[in-house]
Design a protein around this motif. Sequence first.
Motif, PDB file in Angstrom:
ATOM      1  N   ASP A   1      16.827 -11.247  13.132  1.00 32.10           N
ATOM      2  CA  ASP A   1      15.433 -11.654  12.970  1.00 32.10           C
ATOM      3  C   ASP A   1      14.555 -10.417  13.042  1.00 32.10           C
ATOM      4  OD1 ASP A   1      13.352 -13.318  12.437  1.00 32.10           O
ATOM      5  OD2 ASP A   1      13.189 -14.162  14.443  1.00 32.10           O
ATOM      6  N   VAL A   2      13.356 -10.550  12.519  1.00 30.37           N
ATOM      7  CA  VAL A   2      12.403  -9.448  12.452  1.00 30.37           C
ATOM      8  C   VAL A   2      11.127  -9.883  13.154  1.00 30.37           C
ATOM      9  CG1 VAL A   2      11.036  -7.962  10.937  1.00 30.37           C
ATOM     10  CG2 VAL A   2      13.375  -8.610  10.287  1.00 30.37           C
ATOM     11  N   GLY A   3      10.587  -9.016  13.977  1.00 28.63           N
ATOM     12  CA  GLY A   3       9.331  -9.306  14.671  1.00 28.63           C
ATOM     13  C   GLY A   3       8.368  -8.140  14.558  1.00 28.63           C
ATOM     14  N   VAL A   4       7.090  -8.447  14.477  1.00 30.81           N
ATOM     15  CA  VAL A   4       6.039  -7.430  14.491  1.00 30.81           C
ATOM     16  C   VAL A   4       5.225  -7.655  15.753  1.00 30.81           C
ATOM     17  CG1 VAL A   4       3.989  -6.518  13.347  1.00 30.81           C
ATOM     18  CG2 VAL A   4       5.951  -7.259  11.982  1.00 30.81           C
ATOM     19  N   ARG A   5       5.286  -6.703  16.679  1.00 33.51           N
ATOM     20  CA  ARG A   5       4.624  -6.887  17.978  1.00 33.51           C
ATOM     21  C   ARG A   5       3.116  -6.984  17.827  1.00 33.51           C
ATOM     22  NH1 ARG A   5       5.468  -3.030  22.337  1.00 33.51           N
ATOM     23  NH2 ARG A   5       4.598  -4.739  23.538  1.00 33.51           N
ATOM     24  N   ASN A   6       2.545  -6.136  16.991  1.00 35.91           N
ATOM     25  CA  ASN A   6       1.101  -6.154  16.769  1.00 35.91           C
ATOM     26  C   ASN A   6       0.838  -5.972  15.278  1.00 35.91           C
ATOM     27  OD1 ASN A   6      -0.038  -6.128  19.630  1.00 35.91           O
ATOM     28  ND2 ASN A   6       1.315  -4.355  19.683  1.00 35.91           N
ATOM     29  N   GLU A   7       0.350  -7.025  14.638  1.00 32.70           N
ATOM     30  CA  GLU A   7       0.104  -6.950  13.203  1.00 32.70           C
ATOM     31  C   GLU A   7      -0.972  -5.928  12.864  1.00 32.70           C
ATOM     32  OE1 GLU A   7      -0.689 -10.882  11.815  1.00 32.70           O
ATOM     33  OE2 GLU A   7       1.300 -11.646  12.373  1.00 32.70           O
ATOM     34  N   GLU A   8      -1.852  -5.640  13.832  1.00 32.63           N
ATOM     35  CA  GLU A   8      -2.900  -4.643  13.598  1.00 32.63           C
ATOM     36  C   GLU A   8      -2.334  -3.239  13.437  1.00 32.63           C
ATOM     37  OE1 GLU A   8      -4.288  -8.100  15.932  1.00 32.63           O
ATOM     38  OE2 GLU A   8      -2.689  -6.616  16.197  1.00 32.63           O
ATOM     39  N   SER A   9      -1.062  -3.066  13.794  1.00 35.30           N
ATOM     40  CA  SER A   9      -0.448  -1.741  13.700  1.00 35.30           C
ATOM     41  C   SER A   9      -0.104  -1.346  12.270  1.00 35.30           C
ATOM     42  CB  SER A   9       0.829  -1.698  14.548  1.00 35.30           C
ATOM     43  OG  SER A   9       0.530  -1.860  15.920  1.00 35.30           O
ATOM     44  N   PHE A  10      -0.266  -2.271  11.315  1.00 38.89           N
ATOM     45  CA  PHE A  10       0.108  -1.988   9.933  1.00 38.89           C
ATOM     46  C   PHE A  10      -1.037  -2.290   8.976  1.00 38.89           C
ATOM     47  CE2 PHE A  10       4.079  -2.823  12.131  1.00 38.89           C
ATOM     48  CZ  PHE A  10       4.888  -1.796  11.688  1.00 38.89           C
ATOM     49  N   ALA A  11      -1.071  -1.521   7.883  1.00 42.20           N
ATOM     50  CA  ALA A  11      -1.994  -1.766   6.773  1.00 42.20           C
ATOM     51  C   ALA A  11      -1.195  -1.618   5.485  1.00 42.20           C
ATOM     52  CB  ALA A  11      -3.156  -0.774   6.802  1.00 42.20           C
ATOM     53  N   THR A  12      -1.517  -2.445   4.484  1.00 46.98           N
ATOM     54  CA  THR A  12      -0.723  -2.451   3.259  1.00 46.98           C
ATOM     55  C   THR A  12      -1.604  -2.428   2.012  1.00 46.98           C
ATOM     56  OG1 THR A  12      -0.660  -4.873   3.082  1.00 46.98           O
ATOM     57  CG2 THR A  12       1.056  -3.831   4.420  1.00 46.98           C
ATOM     58  N   MET A  13      -1.042  -1.864   0.954  1.00 48.19           N
ATOM     59  CA  MET A  13      -1.578  -1.993  -0.398  1.00 48.19           C
ATOM     60  C   MET A  13      -0.455  -2.612  -1.219  1.00 48.19           C
ATOM     61  SD  MET A  13      -2.912   0.939  -3.055  1.00 48.19           S
ATOM     62  CE  MET A  13      -3.585   0.480  -4.662  1.00 48.19           C
ATOM     63  N   GLU A  14      -0.689  -3.766  -1.828  1.00 51.60           N
ATOM     64  CA  GLU A  14       0.391  -4.513  -2.466  1.00 51.60           C
ATOM     65  C   GLU A  14       0.171  -4.699  -3.963  1.00 51.60           C
ATOM     66  OE1 GLU A  14       1.249  -8.083  -0.213  1.00 51.60           O
ATOM     67  OE2 GLU A  14       0.583  -7.126   1.634  1.00 51.60           O
ATOM     68  N   ASP A  15      -0.701  -3.870  -4.560  1.00 47.64           N
ATOM     69  CA  ASP A  15      -0.934  -4.006  -6.002  1.00 47.64           C
ATOM     70  C   ASP A  15      -1.058  -2.628  -6.669  1.00 47.64           C
ATOM     71  OD1 ASP A  15      -3.317  -3.253  -4.890  1.00 47.64           O
ATOM     72  OD2 ASP A  15      -4.543  -4.721  -5.969  1.00 47.64           O
ATOM     73  N   ALA A  16      -0.183  -1.714  -6.241  1.00 45.19           N
ATOM     74  CA  ALA A  16      -0.245  -0.345  -6.761  1.00 45.19           C
ATOM     75  C   ALA A  16       0.395  -0.258  -8.142  1.00 45.19           C
ATOM     76  CB  ALA A  16       0.451   0.608  -5.797  1.00 45.19           C
ATOM     77  N   GLN A  17      -0.390   0.163  -9.123  1.00 44.54           N
ATOM     78  CA  GLN A  17       0.133   0.387 -10.480  1.00 44.54           C
ATOM     79  C   GLN A  17       0.800   1.753 -10.540  1.00 44.54           C
ATOM     80  OE1 GLN A  17      -3.246   0.000 -13.070  1.00 44.54           O
ATOM     81  NE2 GLN A  17      -3.154  -2.242 -13.133  1.00 44.54           N
ATOM     82  N   THR A  18       1.986   1.792 -11.076  1.00 41.19           N
ATOM     83  CA  THR A  18       2.720   3.058 -11.160  1.00 41.19           C
ATOM     84  C   THR A  18       3.029   3.469 -12.593  1.00 41.19           C
ATOM     85  OG1 THR A  18       4.814   1.847 -10.905  1.00 41.19           O
ATOM     86  CG2 THR A  18       3.772   2.706  -8.903  1.00 41.19           C
ATOM     87  N   ALA A  19       2.806   2.572 -13.548  1.00 41.27           N
ATOM     88  CA  ALA A  19       3.111   2.895 -14.942  1.00 41.27           C
ATOM     89  C   ALA A  19       1.934   3.605 -15.603  1.00 41.27           C
ATOM     90  CB  ALA A  19       3.442   1.613 -15.700  1.00 41.27           C
TER      91      ALA A  19
END
Length: 627
Positions: free
Chosen positions: A609-627
Amino acid sequence: MTSSLPQVLRQHLPTGQLQRAFVVERASIDEEARTVKLAFASETPVNRGWFIEVLDLSRKSMRTGRLTAGANLLCDHDTRDVVAVVESVEIGSDKVARAVVRFGRSVRAEEVFRDVIDGIRVNVSVGYIVHEAILEGTKDGADTYRVTDWEPFELSLVSVPADATVGVGRSLPAELPAPSSIASLPPLASISPTSTENRAMTTPATIPAANQAPTIEVIAQRNHAAEISQIAAAMPGGAELAMRSIQAGHTVEQFQAEAIRALASKPVPTADIGLTQKETRRFSMVRALNALANPGDTAARSAAAFEFECSSATSTKLGKASRGIMIPFEVQKRDMVVGTPSAGGNLVATDLMSGDFITILRDAMVLNTLGVRFLSGLVGNIAIPKQTGSGSAYWVAEGQPPTESAAAIGQVAMTPKTVGAFTDISRKLLLQSSIDVESFVSADLAMVLGLAIQRAAISGGSVANEPLGILAKLAASVIGGANGGAPTWDSVVDLETAVSVANADVGTLAYLTNAKVRGKLKKTFVDGPGTGERVWQKGSEPLNGYRAAVTNAVPSNITKGTGEDLSALIFGNFADLVIGMWGGLDLMVDPYTHSTTGTVRVTALQDVDVGVRNEESFATMEDAQTA
């Protein structure tokens, strides 16, 4: 009553230095501000052998100059091991002195701070000097002195709350027996010393006559006996252990070490089945797979009888039926030895093949390089504590108490979910029995399993029964556009800012992405085309001074609006990502799918199983164009 330091105190406290110990108050930890409130003194009477000591907890009695001037919090009283600074000191209405300490951001300070948060380092020791005391009275033959002028001079986090190097001071805040009861303890027995140091510590001193003043050595021995008896009273079966230590002339520290060993020997929930080191080395994963691949081969089944017996014991321990053969946890964490004992291998030095199965599995993931926490050998569901809110500060009028507030504590629950991965192995390879083949098979299984676990930890949650990964738990912090957008220098800075705004920019901060995003950022200039400085630079910290790991487990097929094949970029404190693994490794063999080529398919099943202790510890970009 006399108001100077009495003769009995000067006689028995030649250095004037004492210690007491307390425990970190869990509710007082502010993970965001990196502060901890420590209790370090109270008015609890402490028996010092020939007198009882009471610290007077008032503003006029406790000198706070050294602490409030910026004293440091140390580890184990080592003045070179500084991890925090004292920010404030107060005496509460409950007559307990407390200090607020703020941890630094060095690697060492972060390591110790995490241990405090996780409840690993909980013992706090304070050293203090007695300047003045008064005789309050006598009870049961023991004089009670109230220390009316004393000065704390250092705070430490200690592994064992006692220090034999500071006169007769003890760190345990226990109420010890009166001197009359101490004198009735059995005499200390002499043991054969093995060194000058041991001789000084264990040889009992001559007991003085009734009309003689006791020596410092006798006082120290009686202190040890009294404190050992007090500690043992709270231990199941501790009386016998205490008696042996007292008769052997042990110090409190030696008794505590014995007590820890005794407690550690008691059964605790574990995935181990009790294999000896010899039995662990004897277990052959290859032999077990060969027997599963040839169910009609009586000789193969007989050769693997020990492996199947261990599998049955592991299944019983975990309360889970095996679909093939269950590999005991001891076997997964063993080191393999090169050499044949019967050929004289036991007579020469052996080479350890660095990497047990668990280590190889971790090394199969780039997440391992980012400081992700692994919990292996788990049994049953677990819950990891986390702070969901902090206390509040209030401005108050003089003489008025502030409104009570406390940190809110939550939990990150983790329950086992089964992941399966397969690899193909030739039949002839399974007929081999060398250590090299055993290692090859283990490494191959760990690699395919590790890749599957890594993908789930990053982006799991799209299918049923799969752990939720980072991307599934978090909403995107940086938006490229309605249909996605090219990652830029601003995107990198905005990710870091999102974590910093949440006061989570601590720990093992790093970036995680895939090869497409790395390639795009290598071509992207910081200040626009032709400026010469690229977003992704050379070196071990290529993104704005932070480490970055690359794996194609980070998705590159995200769809948004009309945008397709978009990628993800993650920034955060990866020490807050926890991967838990339960029990044994379950192996199944399919000898039929590729039977025409003589290949056996081996499927490995592991509860994860996977756990994230504090979600505030991460930031994401999920729509990065690479082409």
